[in-house]
Design a protein around this motif. Structure first.
Motif, PDB file in Angstrom:
ATOM      1  N   UNK A 333      11.426 -42.495 -27.634  1.00 10.33           N
ATOM      2  CA  UNK A 333      11.771 -42.754 -26.238  1.00 10.33           C
ATOM      3  C   UNK A 333      12.711 -43.951 -26.125  1.00 10.33           C
ATOM      4  N   UNK A 334      12.566 -44.925 -27.043  1.00  9.04           N
ATOM      5  CA  UNK A 334      13.454 -46.093 -27.055  1.00  9.04           C
ATOM      6  C   UNK A 334      14.846 -45.707 -27.538  1.00  9.04           C
ATOM      7  N   UNK A 335      14.901 -45.045 -28.695  1.00  5.68           N
ATOM      8  CA  UNK A 335      16.180 -44.765 -29.350  1.00  5.68           C
ATOM      9  C   UNK A 335      17.003 -43.735 -28.580  1.00  5.68           C
ATOM     10  N   UNK A 336      16.336 -42.744 -27.980  1.00 11.58           N
ATOM     11  CA  UNK A 336      17.064 -41.684 -27.279  1.00 11.58           C
ATOM     12  C   UNK A 336      17.982 -42.251 -26.191  1.00 11.58           C
ATOM     13  N   UNK A 337      17.449 -42.966 -25.189  1.00 10.39           N
ATOM     14  CA  UNK A 337      18.368 -43.517 -24.181  1.00 10.39           C
ATOM     15  C   UNK A 337      19.266 -44.625 -24.711  1.00 10.39           C
ATOM     16  N   UNK A 338      18.776 -45.396 -25.708  1.00 10.87           N
ATOM     17  CA  UNK A 338      19.594 -46.475 -26.267  1.00 10.87           C
ATOM     18  C   UNK A 338      20.897 -45.928 -26.835  1.00 10.87           C
ATOM     19  N   UNK A 339      20.790 -44.893 -27.674  1.00 12.55           N
ATOM     20  CA  UNK A 339      21.996 -44.336 -28.282  1.00 12.55           C
ATOM     21  C   UNK A 339      22.744 -43.426 -27.327  1.00 12.55           C
ATOM     22  N   UNK A 340      22.023 -42.775 -26.396  1.00  7.70           N
ATOM     23  CA  UNK A 340      22.714 -41.978 -25.385  1.00  7.70           C
ATOM     24  C   UNK A 340      23.599 -42.852 -24.520  1.00  7.70           C
ATOM     25  N   UNK A 341      23.033 -43.970 -24.041  1.00 10.15           N
ATOM     26  CA  UNK A 341      23.795 -44.920 -23.219  1.00 10.15           C
ATOM     27  C   UNK A 341      24.912 -45.565 -24.036  1.00 10.15           C
ATOM     28  N   UNK A 342      24.580 -45.963 -25.286  1.00 13.44           N
ATOM     29  CA  UNK A 342      25.569 -46.637 -26.135  1.00 13.44           C
ATOM     30  C   UNK A 342      26.772 -45.732 -26.408  1.00 13.44           C
ATOM     31  N   UNK A 343      26.524 -44.471 -26.755  1.00  9.93           N
ATOM     32  CA  UNK A 343      27.637 -43.554 -27.048  1.00  9.93           C
ATOM     33  C   UNK A 343      28.458 -43.278 -25.793  1.00  9.93           C
ATOM     34  N   UNK A 344      27.770 -43.125 -24.671  1.00 13.58           N
ATOM     35  CA  UNK A 344      28.479 -42.859 -23.421  1.00 13.58           C
ATOM     36  C   UNK A 344      29.369 -44.045 -23.039  1.00 13.58           C
ATOM     37  N   UNK A 345      28.824 -45.253 -23.126  1.00 13.49           N
ATOM     38  CA  UNK A 345      29.594 -46.465 -22.790  1.00 13.49           C
ATOM     39  C   UNK A 345      30.728 -46.669 -23.797  1.00 13.49           C
ATOM     40  N   UNK A 346      30.451 -46.358 -25.066  1.00 13.64           N
ATOM     41  CA  UNK A 346      31.449 -46.518 -26.131  1.00 13.64           C
ATOM     42  C   UNK A 346      32.703 -45.693 -25.830  1.00 13.64           C
ATOM     43  N   UNK A 347      32.510 -44.500 -25.220  1.00 14.37           N
ATOM     44  CA  UNK A 347      33.642 -43.626 -24.933  1.00 14.37           C
ATOM     45  C   UNK A 347      34.279 -43.891 -23.579  1.00 14.37           C
ATOM     46  N   UNK A 348      33.697 -44.767 -22.763  1.00 21.96           N
ATOM     47  CA  UNK A 348      34.298 -45.078 -21.471  1.00 21.96           C
ATOM     48  C   UNK A 348      35.655 -45.767 -21.625  1.00 21.96           C
ATOM     49  N   UNK A 349      35.859 -46.442 -22.749  1.00 21.91           N
ATOM     50  CA  UNK A 349      37.146 -47.088 -22.996  1.00 21.91           C
ATOM     51  C   UNK A 349      37.317 -48.408 -22.273  1.00 21.91           C
ATOM     52  N   UNK A 350      36.211 -49.165 -22.109  1.00 20.40           N
ATOM     53  CA  UNK A 350      36.295 -50.470 -21.442  1.00 20.40           C
ATOM     54  C   UNK A 350      37.195 -51.421 -22.230  1.00 20.40           C
ATOM     55  N   UNK A 351      37.042 -51.405 -23.572  1.00 18.78           N
ATOM     56  CA  UNK A 351      37.854 -52.273 -24.422  1.00 18.78           C
ATOM     57  C   UNK A 351      39.332 -51.978 -24.285  1.00 18.78           C
ATOM     58  N   UNK A 352      39.685 -50.689 -24.235  1.00 17.25           N
ATOM     59  CA  UNK A 352      41.089 -50.309 -24.065  1.00 17.25           C
ATOM     60  C   UNK A 352      41.627 -50.770 -22.713  1.00 17.25           C
ATOM     61  N   UNK A 353      40.778 -50.667 -21.681  1.00 18.47           N
ATOM     62  CA  UNK A 353      41.198 -51.065 -20.328  1.00 18.47           C
ATOM     63  C   UNK A 353      41.428 -52.581 -20.262  1.00 18.47           C
ATOM     64  N   UNK A 354      40.537 -53.344 -20.883  1.00 17.38           N
ATOM     65  CA  UNK A 354      40.661 -54.814 -20.880  1.00 17.38           C
ATOM     66  C   UNK A 354      41.914 -55.267 -21.614  1.00 17.38           C
ATOM     67  N   UNK A 355      42.198 -54.598 -22.752  1.00 18.07           N
ATOM     68  CA  UNK A 355      43.339 -54.999 -23.570  1.00 18.07           C
ATOM     69  C   UNK A 355      44.648 -54.319 -23.152  1.00 18.07           C
ATOM     70  N   UNK A 356      44.554 -53.378 -22.189  1.00 18.83           N
ATOM     71  CA  UNK A 356      45.753 -52.714 -21.724  1.00 18.83           C
ATOM     72  C   UNK A 356      46.251 -51.607 -22.640  1.00 18.83           C
ATOM     73  N   UNK A 357      45.342 -51.055 -23.489  1.00 16.05           N
ATOM     74  CA  UNK A 357      45.712 -49.966 -24.376  1.00 16.05           C
ATOM     75  C   UNK A 357      45.457 -48.627 -23.700  1.00 16.05           C
ATOM     76  N   UNK A 358      46.242 -47.630 -24.090  1.00 18.31           N
ATOM     77  CA  UNK A 358      45.964 -46.274 -23.644  1.00 18.31           C
ATOM     78  C   UNK A 358      44.884 -45.700 -24.541  1.00 18.31           C
ATOM     79  N   UNK A 359      43.982 -44.946 -23.928  1.00 17.60           N
ATOM     80  CA  UNK A 359      42.891 -44.347 -24.723  1.00 17.60           C
ATOM     81  C   UNK A 359      43.434 -43.254 -25.622  1.00 17.60           C
TER      82      UNK A 359
END
Length: 359
Positions: A333-359
């Protein structure tokens, strides 16, 4: 290789280096486990030539940022569940069958009643602090190793997927081991204190700083790496199972309409949940052994172990095979949402947006 230590100049050199290998181009999110098919290919049309224009750059810095942000968001959401998991795993049954917690829900109730809301987040500070480089290393390393292990034909066989995942798990233990060691002491402090409340034994209050200073003073830097082998067994085996499974589940879902070839966000979330929970259950015996070996302050009647082999044999002899799956449901129950949320956030491209990169 520890990617956290790269300077921005070195990252730009690495980016330029990747562009010199046409056969290592990534399409359909293949290296971060989002491409279609069991062996990822670089073109949707058979025989389509690969050109330099077709190659997306492998940008290391935004991936590190995405991994760190993903870790912070994920661990903040699921930390109370992780605390319950730790206490259930460290709990040992008394000679007459007595136990402090009867179930996951019982542990939640007793912890909240005795320690309040913030007691559910005991040890979260050090975990959130260290989860940033831990998740950054884990997710980015998997991407990087998949990038390098892809064949000249643009395919990534399952054995190479498992190798990439295992190497990513190996890289992360440089951060995971001290993080887990400190987190476990803080999470389990309430259980140890509750056990000692009915006796004359006093339990001093602890903090991440006091534990770290004590270990450094008594055993040096290696004191923070107690249980490294057990941590490696758990993290490497978990990554070997998780990353290929996530890749194949994520490849089955619908793609985004922007032409990037990436899976839609809910598909990445569900794939992370499913792959994470199954991988967590598969390696739960290693997690039980690691948790007990890293516990510094033992409760009343808690057993001392001499090493991994001694822990496995003692647990098997005294508590039986079922003990290796203590906290298993809670860990899933811990790992399921942890990695689900982590993978989803990882693909949102926040880092690219902050640095001005195209995804």
């Amino acid at each position: 290789m520890i990617f956290w230590l790269y300077t921005e100049a070195e990252i730009l050199i690495i980016d330029a280096k990747y562009e010199s290998y046409p056969w290592q181009a990534r399409l359909n999110n293949t290296h971060s486990a989002g491409g279609r098919g069991t062996e990822n290919s670089y073109s949707n049309l058979p025989g389509t030539p690969i050109t330099m224009a077709d190659q997306p750059k492998f940008k290391l810095l935004p991936k590190i940022m995405n991994g760190g942000i993903a870790g912070i968001v994920g661990v903040t959401c699921v930390f109370p569940l992780d605390l319950v998991k730790t206490r259930l795993q460290n709990q040992q049954i008394g000679p007459n069958g007595e136990r402090m917690y009867n179930s996951m829900l019982d542990c939640f109730k007793k912890t909240y009643r005795q320690e309040g809301y913030f007691g559910m987040y005991r040890g979260s500070g050090v975990n959130i602090l260290l989860i940033t480089p831990e998740k950054a290393i884990k997710l980015t390393a998997n991407d990087l190793f998949r990038h390098h292990l892809t064949t000249k034909e643009g395919k990534l066989p399952i054995l190479r997927e498992m190798t990439a995942g295992g190497l990513a798990g190996l890289c992360q233990i440089v951060v995971t081991t001290p993080m887990e060691l400190l987190k476990i002491q803080l999470q389990d402090a309430g259980r140890v204190a509750a056990q000692a409340s009915g006796t004359s034994k006093s339990v001093p209050k602890i903090s991440a700083t006091s534990i770290t200073l004590q270990l450094l003073r008594e055993k040096g830097i290696l004191g923070l790496y107690r249980g490294t082998t057990a941590t490696m067994l758990r993290d490497v085996s978990f990554s070997v199972v998780y990353f290929p499974l996530f890749a194949h589940l994520n490849s089955l879902g619908p793609r985004k309409s922007d032409g990037s070839g990436e899976a839609v966000f809910w598909c990445s979330f569900l794939s992370g949940c499913a792959a994470g929970s199954l991988a967590a259950l598969a390696v739960n015996p290693f997690d039980v052994v690691k948790t007990r070996l890293q516990l510094l302050s033992k409760g009343t009647n808690d057993t001392q172990y001499k090493g991994i082999a001694d822990a496995i044999l003692t647990i098997l002899k005294v508590e039986g095979p079922r003990a290796f799956f203590k906290g298993g449901a809670c860990r899933m129950i811990v790992i399921a949402p942890l990695f689900g949320i982590a993978q989803m956030v990882y693909y949102f491209g926040v880092g690219e947006a902050i640095l001005g990169y195209k995804k």
